[in-house]
Design an enzyme around this catalytic site. Structure first.
Site, PDB file in Angstrom:
ATOM      1  N   LYS A  40       0.869  -1.181   0.000  1.00 28.28           N
ATOM      2  CA  LYS A  40       0.000   0.000   0.000  1.00 28.28           C
ATOM      3  C   LYS A  40       0.903   1.227   0.000  1.00 28.28           C
ATOM      4  CE  LYS A  40      -1.879  -1.708   3.863  1.00 28.28           C
ATOM      5  NZ  LYS A  40      -3.259  -1.692   3.448  1.00 28.28           N
ATOM      6  N   LYS A  69      -0.448   4.191   8.146  1.00 30.79           N
ATOM      7  CA  LYS A  69      -0.610   2.796   7.735  1.00 30.79           C
ATOM      8  C   LYS A  69       0.321   1.861   8.500  1.00 30.79           C
ATOM      9  CE  LYS A  69      -2.156   4.067   3.061  1.00 30.79           C
ATOM     10  NZ  LYS A  69      -3.471   3.442   2.828  1.00 30.79           N
ATOM     11  N   LYS A  91      -9.065  -7.467  -1.581  1.00 34.43           N
ATOM     12  CA  LYS A  91      -8.411  -8.269  -2.628  1.00 34.43           C
ATOM     13  C   LYS A  91      -7.741  -9.500  -2.026  1.00 34.43           C
ATOM     14  CE  LYS A  91      -7.740  -3.908  -4.956  1.00 34.43           C
ATOM     15  NZ  LYS A  91      -6.842  -2.744  -5.079  1.00 34.43           N
TER      16      LYS A  91
HETATM   17  C1  26W Z   1      -4.726  16.265  -1.697  1.00 34.21           C
HETATM   18  C2  26W Z   1      -3.753  15.294  -2.156  1.00 34.21           C
HETATM   19  C3  26W Z   1      -4.112  13.870  -1.932  1.00 34.21           C
HETATM   20  C4  26W Z   1      -4.589  13.135  -2.961  1.00 34.21           C
HETATM   21  C5  26W Z   1      -4.834  11.789  -2.808  1.00 34.21           C
HETATM   22  C6  26W Z   1      -3.905  13.261  -0.710  1.00 34.21           C
HETATM   23  C7  26W Z   1      -4.150  11.931  -0.538  1.00 34.21           C
HETATM   24  C8  26W Z   1      -4.625  11.193  -1.596  1.00 34.21           C
HETATM   25  C9  26W Z   1      -4.865   9.726  -1.407  1.00 34.21           C
HETATM   26  C10 26W Z   1      -3.967   9.006  -2.353  1.00 34.21           C
HETATM   27  C11 26W Z   1      -6.315   9.398  -1.483  1.00 34.21           C
HETATM   28  C12 26W Z   1      -6.624   7.922  -1.323  1.00 34.21           C
HETATM   29  O1  26W Z   1      -6.213   7.091  -2.098  1.00 34.21           O
HETATM   30  N1  26W Z   1      -7.417   7.578  -0.319  1.00 34.21           N
HETATM   31  C13 26W Z   1      -7.810   6.202  -0.101  1.00 34.21           C
HETATM   32  O2  26W Z   1      -9.043   5.995  -0.790  1.00 34.21           O
HETATM   33  C14 26W Z   1      -9.425   4.635  -0.753  1.00 34.21           C
HETATM   34  C15 26W Z   1     -10.674   4.487  -1.589  1.00 34.21           C
HETATM   35  O3  26W Z   1     -11.765   5.042  -0.937  1.00 34.21           O
HETATM   36  C16 26W Z   1      -9.640   4.147   0.675  1.00 34.21           C
HETATM   37  O4  26W Z   1      -9.891   2.773   0.642  1.00 34.21           O
HETATM   38  C17 26W Z   1      -8.399   4.431   1.530  1.00 34.21           C
HETATM   39  O5  26W Z   1      -8.678   4.111   2.877  1.00 34.21           O
HETATM   40  C18 26W Z   1      -7.986   5.884   1.377  1.00 34.21           C
HETATM   41  O6  26W Z   1      -6.754   6.126   2.048  1.00 34.21           O
END
Ligand code: 26W
Length: 809
Positions: free
Chosen positions: A543, A549, A655
């Site tokens: 991940k 995490k 998964k």
């Molecule tokens: C603002 C910048 C930004 C953009 C994306 C900060 C953080 C992110 C992450 C990559 C967002 C992300 O992937 N969140 C995840 O979304 C999944 C789908 O809903 C969840 O299963 C995860 O718990 C969550 O961390």
């Protein structure tokens, strides 16, 4: 659609000739892959057209899923499988002396995303198409996806991910569907026909060119569309005027400024320029997307004020939330609809999903910056904010604090999540606990005000990619036990429960797992020249790398085991292979040092012959969708060990479960729902409860230093970070040490350590009882069906979008 093997052979050879003027024998794997992909695309082309026509003729309500990220991975196999010609392709190629698997490996991942949120968008597209739901994706065609990770001397090094180097066979450039998006300039109000109007002057025009990709449904003739926008400079007049004034350099500057908009996924936003670019990216694809929706809609000949009956727009996290203001702009300025009517249409059209409670991801844009880039959009947001505050002060006349907290514009910043909530009819979290936390804590003001908007939609994963495609052996074994109905109705996997204690079936499950473990061992041997034992427990954490995490907790357990084995090499444990895969954001130094730590521990443990190979640690570089497909089917243990309350849902947990791994988890995100499905005996739970975490955050009272001082294991492990015993300089991991000891361990690694070590001990005991273990694996597979994204999408469709399945007959 059916195509026989001879046709495939003929089409493939013809393609090799027309694309590359090559014969099968002389073509490289990349050329062969491209030829085959192009043939597959041809096979879906007719249904692509038919689907589009079908939706328009039937005037079906369509949903547009707006997302900054689509983490599609590879498409060759999934398209072949969904069309339904896998066997035919395999044997056609075999006749020509080609292994389909080899061509699969030649495809670059479409890595247009960071992690869970982007992969969720990809799973949702697959489910919408497979269910025949009129659903489209809308995003950015980044020239560079998420960086490619190299590990050099244990450190992460980022290399540009040039995924378009060999071209993208799946896409179609639609020049005639290009639209203009406007940035900067000034807005001048004027009166005409008794109406206040606005003219946007001196703006910088950007051309948005769509590239469409087919999203092939499973065995149902549906082919939906993912539309990705690319930013291009205006040619012709604009360039020429610059040239004529002799401003050649300016013209070139303009060109590269424009192109930077779709250059790369998540440019580092630790600096102002990066933030400006992100705002531009967001508005760019949102504006282009909405303009093209309106264009298509108008062709249906339905009046614009019924838009919400035919169109749903989904806002995937706050990133596309400027959609609320852009739709208002188009309805009010261009369609000349009254504000109130436009607002009714907009809020009925929009729906918003929140994916995190971490403050760092809740976007806020400085007003001064925003209004320079998007002056008219800013005015509209101001008006939305003004009206919203007015509404609030009627409801809460004496509560100015509350109104301030809920405002869209506050302290010089625009709160994008607030804009999304106010401008949508639906707000959802992605797992039960996450939605509850949103309602009771993070968004409680909004929940009190709009309780009817809030709902939960637990995430899901497409079982077609994550089981049928990634694990064909398991998928076939399931077919042989319970038939194939589960493919269309994944909850039917429950029927495997009657085999959970069947010793013959158990041993078959074990054999499939063993086969997958050997495959992964071979891959690791090939890539890293490390031998891993397929009889060891494959314990996997893959991940994004983030402190919450808690990859660190995993490492601490490994160090603890290592020290125990040093003292007692004959300790009776099942040999274990700890496998990691993780990318750290390029500007996230702590996360990058945790990668270095994992690799440092790996080097120490793997090279120490005194522990007799009982534990090994492998960090697999460049974690991505296609690598996940290799790792997950081989996993015995799924590590889902986030600090409770921090992981909104998690999706890799689903998964792994579907592939028969046993989960070791905190009661966080969707882990809770996995436990509800499999029962307490088929999952290993540890760590703090949500209320304990919340209490600690609220009241303090946690002392990481006490845990460090009072637990000898922790003293030794934490000291190892700074005492040079890991064979690196004592300052190397000082930042990790500080985060734990001097910044009081924000994510409770030390607090949960003992509980985690005990849970790992239970895993060891359970694995020794192979009958019990196989039973657990079967229970996990059997109960994974509810986590198919088909299930999630059906709920969105019914409860949020009001769309329905509409299949071509
Ligand atoms: C603002 C910048 C930004 C953009 C994306 C900060 C953080 C992110 C992450 C990559 C967002 C992300 O992937 N969140 C995840 O979304 C999944 C789908 O809903 C969840 O299963 C995860 O718990 C969550 O961390």
């Amino acid at each position: 659609m059916y195509v026989d093997k001879e046709t495939i052979k003929r089409d493939f050879k013809k393609k090799l000739t027309s694309m590359f003027a090559e014969e099968v024998e002389e073509a490289s794997n990349i050329h062969k892959y491209q030829a085959l992909a192009s043939v597959i695309k041809d096979y879906s082309a007719e249904n692509w057209m038919k689907t589009r026509k079908h939706y328009t003729e039937k005037r079906e309500k369509q949903v547009y899923y707006f997302s900054m990220e689509f983490l599609l991975g590879r498409l060759l196999m999934s398209n072949i499988i969904n069309i339904g010609i896998e066997k035919e392709c395999q044997s056609a190629l075999k006749d020509l002396g080609i292994e389909l698997r080899d061509l699969e490996e030649a495809e670059m991942d479409a890595g247009l995303g960071n992690g869970g949120l982007g992969r969720l968008a990809a799973c949702f597209l697959d489910s919408m198409a497979s269910l025949g739901i009129p659903g489209n994706g809308c995003g950015i065609r980044y020239n560079y996806g998420l960086f490619e990770q190299k590990i050099i001397d244990g450190y992460q090094v980022e290399v540009p991910d040039n995924w378009l180097r060999d071209g993208n066979v799946w896409e179609v450039r639609k020049q005639n569907k290009a639209v203009e998006v406007r940035f900067g300039g000034q807005v001048k109000p004027y009166f005409e026909d008794n109406r206040l109007k606005f003219s946007h002057e001196d703006y910088d025009p950007v051309i948005a060119v769509p590239y469409d990709m087919p999203i092939v449904g499973y065995h149902n003739n549906t082919v939906n569309t993912l539309r990705l926008w690319s930013a291009e400079p205006v040619t012709g007049e604009f360039d020429f005027s610059s040239f004529s004034k002799g401003e050649y350099t300016k013209a070139v500057e303009y060109k590269s400024l424009v192109e930077s908009i779709s250059q790369v996924l998540y440019p580092d936003d630790s600096r102002e320029e990066g933030r400006i670019l992100r705002v531009k990216q967001q508005y760019f694809f949102v504006s282009a997307g909405i303009q093209s929706i309106i264009r298509t809609y108008k062709k249906m000949g339905v009046p614009i004020n019924r838009l919400d009956e035919y169109i749903a727009i989904h806002i995937n996290d706050t990133h596309p939330s400027v959609a609320v203001a852009e739709l208002m702009r188009i309805l009010v300025d261009e369609e000349e609809i009254s504000w109130d009517e436009a607002w009714r249409i907009t809020t009925n059209t929009m729906a918003y999903t929140n994916h995190t409670i971490l403050a760092e991801a809740l976007e806020k844009w400085p007003v001064e910056m925003f209004k320079k880039i998007l002056p008219r959009i800013y005015m509209i947001i101001e008006e939305i904010d003004r009206r919203f505050r007015e509404e609030l002060s009627r409801r809460y006349p004496n509560d100015s604090n509350r109104i301030r907290r809920m405002a869209i514009i506050r302290d010089g910043s625009i709160h994008m999540a607030h804009l999304a909530i106010v401008g949508s009819h639906s707000v959802n979290g992605v797992a039960k606990l996450h939605t509850e936390i949103l309602k009771k804590q993070e968004l409680s003001d909004f929940y009190n005000y709009y309780p009817y908007k809030f709902n939960n939609k637990t995430n899901g994963i497409t079982h077609r990619r994550w089981l049928i495609q990634a694990n064909p052996e398991l998928s076939n074994l399931i077919d042989s036990a319970i038939g194939t109905k589960w493919i269309y109705m994944p909850t039917e996997l429950r029927r495997l429960m009657s085999y959970s204690k069947d010793r013959i079936f158990q041993s078959k499950i074990g054999a499939v797992k063993y086969h997958n473990k050997i495959k992964l061992a071979n891959y690791i041997k090939d890539k890293y020249d490390i031998d891993i034992d397929p009889n060891s427990i494959y314990d996997v954490q893959i991940k994004r790398l983030h402190a919450y995490k808690r990859q660190l907790l995993n490492v601490f357990n490994i160090l603890n085991l290592y020290y125990q084995l040093k003292e007692n090499p004959d300790m009776d444990i099942v040999p274990r292979t700890f496998i990691f895969g993780a990318k750290a954001s390029p500007s996230y130094y702590l996360a990058k040092q945790i990668i270095k730590l994992i690799n440092t521990v790996a080097a120490k443990v793997n090279n120490d012959i005194s522990i007799k190979g009982k534990i090994k640690v492998i960090f697999l570089a460049n974690y991505r969708v296609s690598l996940a497909e290799k790792i997950i089917p081989a996993a015995d243990v799924s590590e889902q060990i986030s600090t409770t309350t921090k992981e909104a849902s998690g999706t890799s947990n689903m998964k792994f479960m579907m592939n028969g791994a046993v989960t070791i988890a905190t009661l966080d995100g969707a882990n809770i729902e996995i436990k509800e499905e499999v029962g307490d005996d088929n999952i290993v739970i540890f760590g703090m409860k949500d209320y304990e975490v919340i209490n600690y955050y609220k009241n303090g009272g946690y002392s990481a230093r006490d845990f460090y001082n009072n637990d000898a294991r922790l003293t030794r492990i934490v000291n190892a970070l700074i005492d040079g015993s890991l064979n690196v300089s004592s300052s190397e991991f000082k930042i990790i040490y500080d985060s734990l000891i001097n910044h009081n361990d924000e994510y409770f690694v030390l607090r949960d350590f003992d509980s985690y070590v005990k849970a790992q001990g239970r895993i060891d005991e359970l694995y020794k009882d192979s009958v019990k273990w196989e039973e657990m694996c079967i229970c996990n597979i059997a109960n994974s069906g509810v986590f198919s994204s088909d299930n999630t999408i059906l709920q969105y469709s019914k409860e949020v979008w009001n769309t329905k399945s509409s299949l071509i007959l």
